[in-house]
Design an enzyme around this catalytic site. Sequence first.
Site, PDB file in Angstrom:
ATOM      1  NE  ARG A   1       6.216  13.569  -2.333  1.00  0.00           N
ATOM      2  CZ  ARG A   1       5.475  14.245  -1.458  1.00  0.00           C
ATOM      3  NH1 ARG A   1       6.032  15.199  -0.722  1.00  0.00           N
ATOM      4  NH2 ARG A   1       4.198  13.971  -1.299  1.00  0.00           N
TER       5      ARG A   1
ATOM      6  N   GLY B   1      -6.025  14.241  -6.003  1.00  0.00           N
ATOM      7  CA  GLY B   1      -5.721  15.031  -4.816  1.00  0.00           C
ATOM      8  C   GLY B   1      -6.518  14.584  -3.597  1.00  0.00           C
TER       9      GLY B   1
ATOM     10  CB  SER C   1      -2.197  11.049   5.827  1.00  0.00           C
ATOM     11  OG  SER C   1      -2.816  12.230   5.366  1.00  0.00           O
TER      12      SER C   1
ATOM     13  CG  ASP D   1       1.647   9.849   3.574  1.00  0.00           C
ATOM     14  OD1 ASP D   1       0.716  10.294   4.272  1.00  0.00           O
ATOM     15  OD2 ASP D   1       2.256  10.535   2.735  1.00  0.00           O
TER      16      ASP D   1
ATOM     17  N   GLY E   1       2.281  21.303   4.367  1.00  0.00           N
ATOM     18  CA  GLY E   1       1.354  22.418   4.360  1.00  0.00           C
ATOM     19  C   GLY E   1       1.480  23.165   5.689  1.00  0.00           C
TER      20      GLY E   1
ATOM     21  CG  ASN F   1      -2.368  19.796   7.317  1.00  0.00           C
ATOM     22  OD1 ASN F   1      -2.903  19.155   8.229  1.00  0.00           O
ATOM     23  ND2 ASN F   1      -2.675  19.642   6.041  1.00  0.00           N
TER      24      ASN F   1
ATOM     25  CE1 TYR G   1      16.951 -29.740   4.765  1.00  0.00           C
ATOM     26  CE2 TYR G   1      16.837 -31.864   3.657  1.00  0.00           C
ATOM     27  CZ  TYR G   1      16.257 -30.650   3.998  1.00  0.00           C
ATOM     28  OH  TYR G   1      14.987 -30.362   3.576  1.00  0.00           O
TER      29      TYR G   1
ATOM     30  NE  ARG H   1      30.731 -49.315   7.258  1.00  0.00           N
ATOM     31  CZ  ARG H   1      30.888 -48.934   8.496  1.00  0.00           C
ATOM     32  NH1 ARG H   1      30.370 -47.800   8.910  1.00  0.00           N
ATOM     33  NH2 ARG H   1      31.544 -49.686   9.337  1.00  0.00           N
TER      34      ARG H   1
HETATM   35  C1  UD1 Z   1      -0.510  16.474   2.607  1.00  0.00           C
HETATM   36  C2  UD1 Z   1      -1.201  17.801   2.889  1.00  0.00           C
HETATM   37  C3  UD1 Z   1      -0.189  18.717   3.606  1.00  0.00           C
HETATM   38  C4  UD1 Z   1       0.305  18.044   4.864  1.00  0.00           C
HETATM   39  C5  UD1 Z   1       0.866  16.672   4.572  1.00  0.00           C
HETATM   40  C6  UD1 Z   1       1.145  15.956   5.879  1.00  0.00           C
HETATM   41  C7  UD1 Z   1      -2.795  18.137   1.052  1.00  0.00           C
HETATM   42  C8  UD1 Z   1      -3.078  18.899  -0.171  1.00  0.00           C
HETATM   43  N1  UD1 Z   1      -1.627  18.412   1.662  1.00  0.00           N
HETATM   44  O1  UD1 Z   1       0.558  16.736   1.730  1.00  0.00           O
HETATM   45  O2  UD1 Z   1      -0.808  19.948   3.929  1.00  0.00           O
HETATM   46  O3  UD1 Z   1       1.293  18.853   5.485  1.00  0.00           O
HETATM   47  O4  UD1 Z   1      -0.069  15.866   3.827  1.00  0.00           O
HETATM   48  O5  UD1 Z   1       1.725  14.699   5.718  1.00  0.00           O
HETATM   49  O6  UD1 Z   1      -3.602  17.351   1.512  1.00  0.00           O
HETATM   50  N2  UD1 Z   1      -3.941  10.568  -1.350  1.00  0.00           N
HETATM   51  C9  UD1 Z   1      -5.089   9.984  -1.865  1.00  0.00           C
HETATM   52  N3  UD1 Z   1      -5.570  10.411  -3.067  1.00  0.00           N
HETATM   53  C10 UD1 Z   1      -4.964  11.400  -3.773  1.00  0.00           C
HETATM   54  C11 UD1 Z   1      -3.809  12.005  -3.248  1.00  0.00           C
HETATM   55  C12 UD1 Z   1      -3.321  11.571  -2.028  1.00  0.00           C
HETATM   56  O7  UD1 Z   1      -5.659   9.081  -1.253  1.00  0.00           O
HETATM   57  O8  UD1 Z   1      -5.462  11.735  -4.854  1.00  0.00           O
HETATM   58  C13 UD1 Z   1      -3.413  10.077  -0.071  1.00  0.00           C
HETATM   59  C14 UD1 Z   1      -1.991   9.604  -0.164  1.00  0.00           C
HETATM   60  O9  UD1 Z   1      -1.940   8.204  -0.433  1.00  0.00           O
HETATM   61  C15 UD1 Z   1      -1.428   9.924   1.216  1.00  0.00           C
HETATM   62  C16 UD1 Z   1      -2.274  11.101   1.682  1.00  0.00           C
HETATM   63  O10 UD1 Z   1      -3.410  11.135   0.855  1.00  0.00           O
HETATM   64  O11 UD1 Z   1      -1.593   8.856   2.101  1.00  0.00           O
HETATM   65  C17 UD1 Z   1      -1.515  12.421   1.567  1.00  0.00           C
HETATM   66  O12 UD1 Z   1      -1.143  12.621   0.224  1.00  0.00           O
HETATM   67  P1  UD1 Z   1       0.300  13.181  -0.173  1.00  0.00           P
HETATM   68  O13 UD1 Z   1       0.344  13.303  -1.655  1.00  0.00           O
HETATM   69  O14 UD1 Z   1       1.360  12.409   0.492  1.00  0.00           O
HETATM   70  O15 UD1 Z   1       0.201  14.648   0.443  1.00  0.00           O
HETATM   71  P2  UD1 Z   1       1.371  15.580   0.951  1.00  0.00           P
HETATM   72  O16 UD1 Z   1       2.011  16.220  -0.214  1.00  0.00           O
HETATM   73  O17 UD1 Z   1       2.248  14.844   1.882  1.00  0.00           O
HETATM   74 CA    CA Z   2       2.430  12.729   2.460  1.00  0.00          CA
END
Ligand code: UD1
Ligand code: CA
Length: 492
Positions: free
Chosen positions: A33, A97, A124, A126, A163, A199, A396, A470
């Site tokens: 995104r 995932g 997470s 992020d 979520g 979540n 300079y 000079r």
């Molecule tokens: C996820 C949650 C969601 C929650 C949200 C909060 C799941 C399925 N959903 O969604 O319920 O509300 O976070 O911010 O978990 N990542 C990996 N490997 C992967 C996929 C993702 O390491 O294969 C990491 C990403 O880098 C990221 C984190 O996991 O830091 C979350 O992944 P992201 O795809 O951002 O999940 P959301 O859609 O935000």
């Molecule tokens: Ca996320």
Amino acid sequence: MQSRRSIRTVSETANETAGDFGIVIMAAGKGTRLRSTRPKVLHQVGGRALLLHVIAAAETVVPASRIAVVVGHQAEQVRAAAVVTGVQCVVQPQQLGTGHALQCVRDWYRDTGTAAPQHLLVLSGDVPLIRPETLARLRDTHLQKHAAMTILTAMPPDPTGYGRVLRRQDGTDNVDAIVEQKSLSPDMLRHPERLREINSGIYAFRTDALFQRLGELRDTNSAGEFYLTDIAAMLVHDGERVIAVAADSADEVLGANTIAEMMHLDAILRSATVQRLMAAGVTVFRPETVTIDAGVEVGPDTVLEPFTQLLGNTRVGSGCRIRSYSVVEDSTLGNHVLLRNGCILSGATVDDDALLGPYAHLRPGSRIGAAAHVGNFVETKNTTLGAGSKANHLTYLGDAEIGTGTNIGAGVITCNYDGVHKHRTVIGSGVFVGSDAALVAPVTLGDGSFVAASSCITEDVPPGALALGRSRQVTKADWAARKQAKKAAKDT
Ligand code: UD1
Ligand code: CA
């Protein structure tokens, strides 16, 4: 089931009081995104990569050696940024995932023969604003309530995209399931009031309860991913305890999935930094206009005017004034320093009472002594300007060492580069360098020496000497009138 649980409780009692925790940070995702070529978790908010915010919070709970970061998309870049903190990295070769990310962690423990900790905090990469206090509360509640999974939740004004945590309608903190936004059924969507709790993507798990079920996850959802969130309903189905802990504020669990979300988090962080500085006695005019990175320190009685930027590892003393449009990065300023408008400092050190600008440019390795002056359109690089020395206009100074009480005239240039190598210019104390002098390095001007204006100095000047480099001036009297007369004669 019941017997397995009772055995576990007996064997775990000692470890639970010791709080046997490890932390997993999921950071392998692509960040589709963002539409960026850079990995999402290396994007910055508050002047620091998302992942480094999360690692810093995690390190308040367990030592870095007990933190595992899951890397995948552009793994080498993310790994390089992470390992300097001392954490471990686990590779998720394909990003299938969040559930799959944890499968990779499980396999990593098995393959490396590392004993998995009794409990895992899963964060997470992020979700960068998470506070240490909240992680500690998540850990403690998880232990006290003997939960298999404890979910950190929040109620942001707009839950879209997250979520949703479906609580059991029994007045307890028990949870039935987490449902991803994309999987919300039309029936669920008819009751938006039950879908307000999100979540956060931050959880505590009993490791065995989690690892046993990871293999049962299926990717039969609209995203085609293995969702970690599906573990909640699986545990509930098996009679395990899944509970929710609400964060004090929704801000700290906001995710950074888009540039707009990142900038929202950036604004929250920077505003918190400005509040911290103001509480510590710093005056910040129009605080919404300044850009100050999270780790910056500023002493009391310092005044920051609108549109100043203090970035990176910057320290500013007390009683300073930083005027508008100055940008100070990775620099240290003493006390009572005045930065007039539009100064740019990077990797510079400025001692007490110095006066800079307007429009001075201090590049890395610039060391400006106490009460020294660096005026408009003066650039310094890898240069020491001693206490009380002045370079006030259009100059300079590169690769130069300048003593104390020396005056550098307008337009003086150190010619430090011969096209191949850089050379040093050494200027003593109490030296007077006339305007427009070119000092061709390597060259030394002794203490108390003088350089005549517009000189090109290629040889060392001994202490106390005057150097003129000079050509002598030639003046032709009445030259203009004679030229006019010549022209008139030709025209007739
Ligand atoms: C996820 C949650 C969601 C929650 C949200 C909060 C799941 C399925 N959903 O969604 O319920 O509300 O976070 O911010 O978990 N990542 C990996 N490997 C992967 C996929 C993702 O390491 O294969 C990491 C990403 O880098 C990221 C984190 O996991 O830091 C979350 O992944 P992201 O795809 O951002 O999940 P959301 O859609 O935000
Ligand atoms: Ca996320």
